[in-house]
Write a protein that holds these residues in place. Sequence first.
Motif, PDB file in Angstrom:
ATOM      1  N   ALA A  14       0.836  -1.282   0.187  1.00 18.34           N
ATOM      2  CA  ALA A  14       0.008  -0.040   0.027  1.00 18.34           C
ATOM      3  C   ALA A  14       0.836   1.333   0.111  1.00 18.34           C
ATOM      4  CB  ALA A  14      -0.787  -0.063   1.218  1.00 18.34           C
ATOM      5  N   ILE A  15       0.609   1.950  -0.875  1.00 18.93           N
ATOM      6  CA  ILE A  15       1.396   3.318  -0.927  1.00 18.93           C
ATOM      7  C   ILE A  15       1.413   4.179   0.175  1.00 18.93           C
ATOM      8  CG2 ILE A  15       1.779   5.485  -2.249  1.00 18.93           C
ATOM      9  CD1 ILE A  15       0.608   4.281  -4.824  1.00 18.93           C
ATOM     10  N   GLY A  52      -2.371   5.776  -7.479  1.00 14.22           N
ATOM     11  CA  GLY A  52      -1.352   4.546  -7.330  1.00 14.22           C
ATOM     12  C   GLY A  52      -0.054   5.005  -7.989  1.00 14.22           C
ATOM     13  N   VAL A  53       0.208   6.232  -7.691  1.00 10.07           N
ATOM     14  CA  VAL A  53       1.470   6.610  -8.308  1.00 10.07           C
ATOM     15  C   VAL A  53       2.655   7.241  -7.111  1.00 10.07           C
ATOM     16  CG1 VAL A  53       2.901   8.332  -9.903  1.00 10.07           C
ATOM     17  CG2 VAL A  53       0.548   7.248 -10.631  1.00 10.07           C
ATOM     18  N   VAL A  54       3.640   6.718  -7.278  1.00  7.98           N
ATOM     19  CA  VAL A  54       4.781   7.346  -6.569  1.00  7.98           C
ATOM     20  C   VAL A  54       5.865   7.969  -7.202  1.00  7.98           C
ATOM     21  CG1 VAL A  54       6.699   6.648  -5.015  1.00  7.98           C
ATOM     22  CG2 VAL A  54       4.698   5.326  -4.805  1.00  7.98           C
ATOM     23  N   TRP A  55       6.052   9.242  -6.823  1.00  7.60           N
ATOM     24  CA  TRP A  55       7.326   9.864  -7.605  1.00  7.60           C
ATOM     25  C   TRP A  55       8.565   9.795  -6.904  1.00  7.60           C
ATOM     26  CZ3 TRP A  55       2.512  11.729  -7.582  1.00  7.60           C
ATOM     27  CH2 TRP A  55       1.948  11.909  -8.993  1.00  7.60           C
ATOM     28  N   SER A  61      19.463   8.290 -12.908  1.00 13.93           N
ATOM     29  CA  SER A  61      19.529   9.603 -14.258  1.00 13.93           C
ATOM     30  C   SER A  61      19.442  10.874 -13.439  1.00 13.93           C
ATOM     31  CB  SER A  61      17.953   9.507 -14.656  1.00 13.93           C
ATOM     32  OG  SER A  61      16.789   9.577 -13.913  1.00 13.93           O
ATOM     33  N   GLY A  62      19.412  10.746 -11.925  1.00 10.10           N
ATOM     34  CA  GLY A  62      19.219  12.033 -11.476  1.00 10.10           C
ATOM     35  C   GLY A  62      17.863  12.889 -11.523  1.00 10.10           C
ATOM     36  N   MET A  63      16.981  12.266 -11.980  1.00 12.62           N
ATOM     37  CA  MET A  63      15.875  13.001 -12.484  1.00 12.62           C
ATOM     38  C   MET A  63      14.587  12.304 -11.662  1.00 12.62           C
ATOM     39  SD  MET A  63      16.267  13.042 -16.644  1.00 12.62           S
ATOM     40  CE  MET A  63      14.606  13.986 -16.884  1.00 12.62           C
ATOM     41  N   ARG A  64      13.519  13.065 -11.404  1.00 10.45           N
ATOM     42  CA  ARG A  64      12.430  12.785 -10.915  1.00 10.45           C
ATOM     43  C   ARG A  64      11.410  11.967 -11.901  1.00 10.45           C
ATOM     44  NH1 ARG A  64       8.329  15.499  -7.018  1.00 10.45           N
ATOM     45  NH2 ARG A  64       6.396  14.995  -8.010  1.00 10.45           N
ATOM     46  N   LYS A  65      11.184  10.628 -11.329  1.00  5.03           N
ATOM     47  CA  LYS A  65      10.471   9.704 -12.111  1.00  5.03           C
ATOM     48  C   LYS A  65       9.335   9.275 -11.421  1.00  5.03           C
ATOM     49  CE  LYS A  65      13.678   8.934 -15.120  1.00  5.03           C
ATOM     50  NZ  LYS A  65      13.546   9.161 -16.680  1.00  5.03           N
ATOM     51  N   ALA A  66       8.117   8.952 -12.163  1.00  2.00           N
ATOM     52  CA  ALA A  66       6.807   8.356 -11.516  1.00  2.00           C
ATOM     53  C   ALA A  66       6.905   6.859 -11.796  1.00  2.00           C
ATOM     54  CB  ALA A  66       5.677   9.209 -12.401  1.00  2.00           C
ATOM     55  N   ILE A  67       6.528   6.240 -10.540  1.00  2.00           N
ATOM     56  CA  ILE A  67       6.401   4.788 -10.628  1.00  2.00           C
ATOM     57  C   ILE A  67       4.768   4.588 -10.635  1.00  2.00           C
ATOM     58  CG2 ILE A  67       6.763   2.737  -9.448  1.00  2.00           C
ATOM     59  CD1 ILE A  67       9.320   4.022  -8.448  1.00  2.00           C
ATOM     60  N   ASN A  68       4.162   3.871 -11.700  1.00  2.00           N
ATOM     61  CA  ASN A  68       2.865   3.402 -11.397  1.00  2.00           C
ATOM     62  C   ASN A  68       2.805   2.025 -10.894  1.00  2.00           C
ATOM     63  OD1 ASN A  68       0.298   2.209 -12.227  1.00  2.00           O
ATOM     64  ND2 ASN A  68       0.055   3.440 -13.793  1.00  2.00           N
ATOM     65  N   ASP A  70       0.547  -0.043 -10.547  1.00  2.00           N
ATOM     66  CA  ASP A  70      -0.109  -0.960 -11.378  1.00  2.00           C
ATOM     67  C   ASP A  70       0.552  -1.746 -12.267  1.00  2.00           C
ATOM     68  OD1 ASP A  70      -2.710  -0.434  -9.950  1.00  2.00           O
ATOM     69  OD2 ASP A  70      -3.443   1.072 -11.562  1.00  2.00           O
ATOM     70  N   GLU A  71       1.808  -1.121 -12.643  1.00  2.00           N
ATOM     71  CA  GLU A  71       2.463  -1.719 -13.562  1.00  2.00           C
ATOM     72  C   GLU A  71       4.035  -2.374 -12.992  1.00  2.00           C
ATOM     73  OE1 GLU A  71       3.629   1.288 -16.097  1.00  2.00           O
ATOM     74  OE2 GLU A  71       1.688   1.590 -16.773  1.00  2.00           O
ATOM     75  N   CYS A  72       4.125  -2.154 -11.726  1.00  2.00           N
ATOM     76  CA  CYS A  72       5.324  -2.935 -11.144  1.00  2.00           C
ATOM     77  C   CYS A  72       5.173  -2.802  -9.659  1.00  2.00           C
ATOM     78  CB  CYS A  72       6.537  -1.961 -11.428  1.00  2.00           C
ATOM     79  SG  CYS A  72       6.592  -0.387 -11.227  1.00  2.00           S
ATOM     80  N   SER A  73       6.109  -3.553  -8.853  1.00  2.00           N
ATOM     81  CA  SER A  73       5.948  -3.822  -7.470  1.00  2.00           C
ATOM     82  C   SER A  73       6.844  -2.817  -6.913  1.00  2.00           C
ATOM     83  CB  SER A  73       6.139  -5.351  -7.235  1.00  2.00           C
ATOM     84  OG  SER A  73       7.454  -5.581  -7.490  1.00  2.00           O
ATOM     85  N   VAL A  74       6.560  -2.363  -5.674  1.00  2.00           N
ATOM     86  CA  VAL A  74       7.478  -1.487  -4.933  1.00  2.00           C
ATOM     87  C   VAL A  74       8.119  -1.874  -3.697  1.00  2.00           C
ATOM     88  CG1 VAL A  74       7.481   0.747  -3.890  1.00  2.00           C
ATOM     89  CG2 VAL A  74       6.083   0.617  -5.558  1.00  2.00           C
ATOM     90  N   TRP A  75       9.336  -1.834  -3.512  1.00  2.00           N
ATOM     91  CA  TRP A  75      10.040  -2.547  -2.444  1.00  2.00           C
ATOM     92  C   TRP A  75      10.998  -1.475  -1.635  1.00  2.00           C
ATOM     93  CZ3 TRP A  75      10.247  -7.987  -2.008  1.00  2.00           C
ATOM     94  CH2 TRP A  75       9.322  -8.649  -2.924  1.00  2.00           C
ATOM     95  N   ARG A  76      10.977  -1.464  -0.289  1.00  2.00           N
ATOM     96  CA  ARG A  76      11.466  -0.513   0.551  1.00  2.00           C
ATOM     97  C   ARG A  76      13.120  -1.258   0.861  1.00  2.00           C
ATOM     98  NH1 ARG A  76       8.473   0.153   4.767  1.00  2.00           N
ATOM     99  NH2 ARG A  76       7.585   2.355   4.205  1.00  2.00           N
ATOM    100  N   VAL A  77      13.787  -0.224   0.572  1.00  2.00           N
ATOM    101  CA  VAL A  77      15.308  -0.766   0.597  1.00  2.00           C
ATOM    102  C   VAL A  77      15.873  -0.381   1.945  1.00  2.00           C
ATOM    103  CG1 VAL A  77      17.800  -0.730  -0.194  1.00  2.00           C
ATOM    104  CG2 VAL A  77      15.564  -0.745  -1.572  1.00  2.00           C
TER     105      VAL A  77
END
Length: 78
Positions: A14-15, A52-55, A61-68, A70-77
Amino acid sequence: MLKEVTTHTTRIRAISQLHRGDEIEARMSVGPAYDDVVIRRGRVQETAPGIGVVWIMDHVSGMRKAINTDECSVWRVA
């Protein structure tokens, strides 16, 4: 000789579990016989649980990226 660094990862389901500054990985499944592939890694800047988006600030890249999520899983490191 370089010392190998091991990291502990925890799947985020859950985000709302994420906070600004958390280190995360976005992983995508490439097939049933393969492990998930890390496609992005960085620090959380902003979350939008309603859509369902995380920036993140991407480390590569050093750039801001959006993670959807619905398309991928997110893991805390850790």
